[in-house]
Each structure stands twice: as C-alpha cells, then as structure tokens.
Write a protein that holds these residues in place. Structure first.
Motif, short mmCIF file in Angstrom:
data_model
loop_
_atom_site.label_atom_id
_atom_site.label_comp_id
_atom_site.label_asym_id
_atom_site.label_seq_id
_atom_site.Cartn_x
_atom_site.Cartn_y
_atom_site.Cartn_z
N LYS A 297 0.84 -1.19 0.00
CA LYS A 297 0.00 0.00 0.00
C LYS A 297 0.88 1.25 0.00
N LEU A 298 0.62 2.16 -0.90
CA LEU A 298 1.36 3.42 -1.00
C LEU A 298 0.95 4.33 0.16
N VAL A 312 6.11 2.48 0.68
CA VAL A 312 5.13 1.42 0.49
C VAL A 312 5.19 0.44 1.66
N THR A 314 4.46 -3.16 2.94
CA THR A 314 4.25 -4.50 2.39
C THR A 314 4.24 -5.52 3.52
#
Length: 365
Positions: A297-298, A312, A314
């Motif tokens: 997810k950014l 990001v 992860t």
C-alpha cells in the motif's frame, strides 16, 4: 610504500577505546575521505596525523618517514579547520602568508606564492580585507589558501564545509575538488556528510566505533557494501533492509518468499539456518503490473523535483522506492513491486557482514 601509512593505530583513554587498530595505506596524490557518524574516531585519527594528538600504539608514516611523535610544525602537513581559524586583525594577504613568514620564507617569494594562491582561489580582489568583512565561503577559501601556500606534502581537512549553508557547501565542494585536480596533493578529508564523501573521494574509509568498516572507491562502497552498517550509512534514502529466515531453499520474511537468483542461492547454502538481512537500494525497486511481484500500500510520496520517493507498506516490511520524476499514483493505492535478484545485498543478521559476493578491500577488526 604509500604517501601516508596508518599502521595498527590505536587510541584509548583508560578503558575507553576510541580507535581499535586502524590500518590505511594512502597513495600519493589520492583524495581520501574519512566518513562515519559522530564519535566514530575519524577526527581523532585526523588529529593524530596532524600531530595534535598521539596514538596509544601504532605508527604513522609520511612516505618513508615515521612521524608518529614528530611535532606538528615539522610534519610538512597543512590543515584546514572547520572554524577557519583566521587571524581577525590580519588582512587576507597577511593570513595567507603568515605561516610562510614563520618559516622564514623570503618576502619576495612570499608575495609570489600569495599572488598565485589568491588567483587560484579567486581571492585576489579581497587581499586587503579582514576576515570580518568576508562571507563564510570567502573565509573558507582564505583558510584553504593559507594551507595551499605552504605547498605541503599532505593536506588535512576537518569538516571544512559544515558551517556553510547548503548552496555554499555545493559550491565549495566543487572548488575543493578542482583545487585537488590542479595541485594533485595527497589529501585526507574528514566529514560525516555522505554526499561529500561520494563526490570528493578517490577512496572512502567508512568508520564506526573506532573500527574501519570498509576502504574502497565510492562505487565499491555503494555497490558492494561490506557490512550492513556501510550499506545503511552510505546512500540516501538508506538501503531497504528486510529481516528474513532461511526455510528450505528460499528466504522468507513474514511469510513472504523473497526472490533468489543462482548467486544468492549459493550464498544461502553456506549459511544454513542463519538469520539474514535482505537489502535493496531504493532505485532497485520498480512498480510492477497489478497482481505481479510484491503487493503493498502506497503510504507516502515525497517529490524532490527530478525524482520522487514512494513509501510502500508491504507484508515483508516497509520499503522506500526512488522513482524518476513523479509517482504515477496516490497515497492509499494498492501497488506491486519487483526487482532483480542481482540487485540484492545479503548480510548475516548476527555479524552484519556481507554474505553474497564478498567485497575485497574489507577491513573489519
């Protein structure tokens, strides 16, 4: 024999060990950077080269001459300090020629040297001014001019740009590099700024807690860091580090299989059952088509103009990606990342030593 040899130099104050057996061989004409965090021992080592301090044990040689306990004035070394150390009541010309006068250099010869140095450093229009009338960059050039006029066999710089603003640091960095290209004088330069280290040095000595971690060219230091510390210290943003464990024939981080090429597989075979750290430079990561690679997810975007940093989250851990130009996406987006196994750096989690393709020039106590 090199132009400057540091041989098994140690420095202790009682039970407190500042330097732990440092060895360096510096060739004639080289520009060497001593870099590391505050308290790593780099300034202490520079002070001992200058003769302002003495080692507890070990030797310092200038050419074939042992100068370990020689007085500073007899070492044929010129030093540029962080604080400039100019005489406020003297003009620029007088500051530059003062050391020459103390060495009883004839007046006519002193004038020739002052004129030569002032033109080289673009100070010739400031020779009648006093330090208080100069900018920070001009004062630093005067300090460099004073050192240069002595025509020493070795230059020492002790964080000379740390008192300047960002723009002036860039300008002075270029001037110092040009100065070295003109004079070819062997130089040792102390800094905690990795950008200065990477742009100025022919070779870089990375120090930590009094130990030399790695000594190599900027490319060697950046591309093949010998330890986890070097990998994290050199490079901005810092290298991404993922803690992983070997499970069967792969590496796993929080349930995520990490890609391995043939070379990494061979490295793993020699480290059975050990915890490892899987390192990736931010520029090694790429955004991939949805559904491929490592999902995340950014969480944040930092634009800097020519490039952007994307953060990001992860399953394997948080990662930073360096992206040319702008990031094609927005905070909250689900993204996928991939990278090449050849770009992976593996480190032993316990010793912090590099595991894959060990770096030559490694010097760790």
């Amino acid at each position: 024999m090199g132009a400057l040899s540091i041989r098994q130099v140690k420095k202790s104050y009682g039970s407190h060990h500042i330097l732990k057996s440092v060895d360096l061989e510096i060739e004639k004409g080289e520009f060497i950077i001593l870099v590391g965090p505050s308290g790593c021992g780099k300034s202490t080592l520079l002070s001992m080269i200058a003769g302002l301090d003495s080692p507890t044990s070990g030797n310092i040689l200038l050419g074939d001459r042992d100068i370990t306990y020689v007085a500073p004035k007899d070492r044929d070394i010129a030093m540029v300090f962080q604080s400039y150390a100019l005489y406020p009541n003297m003009t620029v010309a007088q500051n530059i020629e003062f050391a020459l006068e103390m060495r009883k250099v004839p007046k006519d010869e002193r004038k020739v040297l002052v004129d030569k140095v002032s033109k080289m450093l673009q100070l010739d229009h400031l020779l009648d001014r006093k330090p208080g009338q100069l900018s920070g960059g001009q004062r630093q050039r005067v300090a460099m001019g004073r050192a240069l006029a002595r025509q020493p066999s070795l230059f020492l710089f002790d964080e000379p740009l740390s008192n300047l603003d960002a723009k002036l640091r860039v300008e002075m960095r270029a001037e110092i590099k040009l100065l070295h290209q003109r004079t070819k004088t062997t130089t040792v330069y102390v800094t905690h700024d990795q950008v200065e280290a990477m742009t100025l040095g022919d070779r870089i000595a990375v120090m930590r807690d009094g130990i030399l971690q790695q000594f190599g060219t900027p490319d060697e230091i950046y591309s093949r860091p010998a330890t986890k510390f070097v990998a994290e210290f050199i490079g901005s943003p810092a290298m991404n580090m993922i803690k992983a464990k070997r499970e069967r024939n792969t590496l796993v981080a929080n349930g995520v299989d990490l890609p391995l090429g043939p070379q990494l597989g061979a490295a793993l075979a020699a480290h059975d059952g050990q915890e490892l750290v899987y390192g990736l430079r931010p520029e090694a990561l790429r955004f991939a088509p949805a559904g491929t690679g490592l999902a995340g997810k950014l969480t944040m975007i930092e634009p800097t103009g020519p490039e952007s940093y994307a953060f990001v989250e992860t399953a394997a851990g948080p990662l930073v990606i360096r992206v040319p130009g702008k990031v094609d996406g927005k905070v909250g987006d689900t993204v996928s990342l991939n990278w090449q196994p050849a770009d992976v750096h593996l480190f032993d989690a316990k010793t912090e030593q590099r595991v894959n393709a060990a770096q030559p020039q490694l010097a760790v106590a």
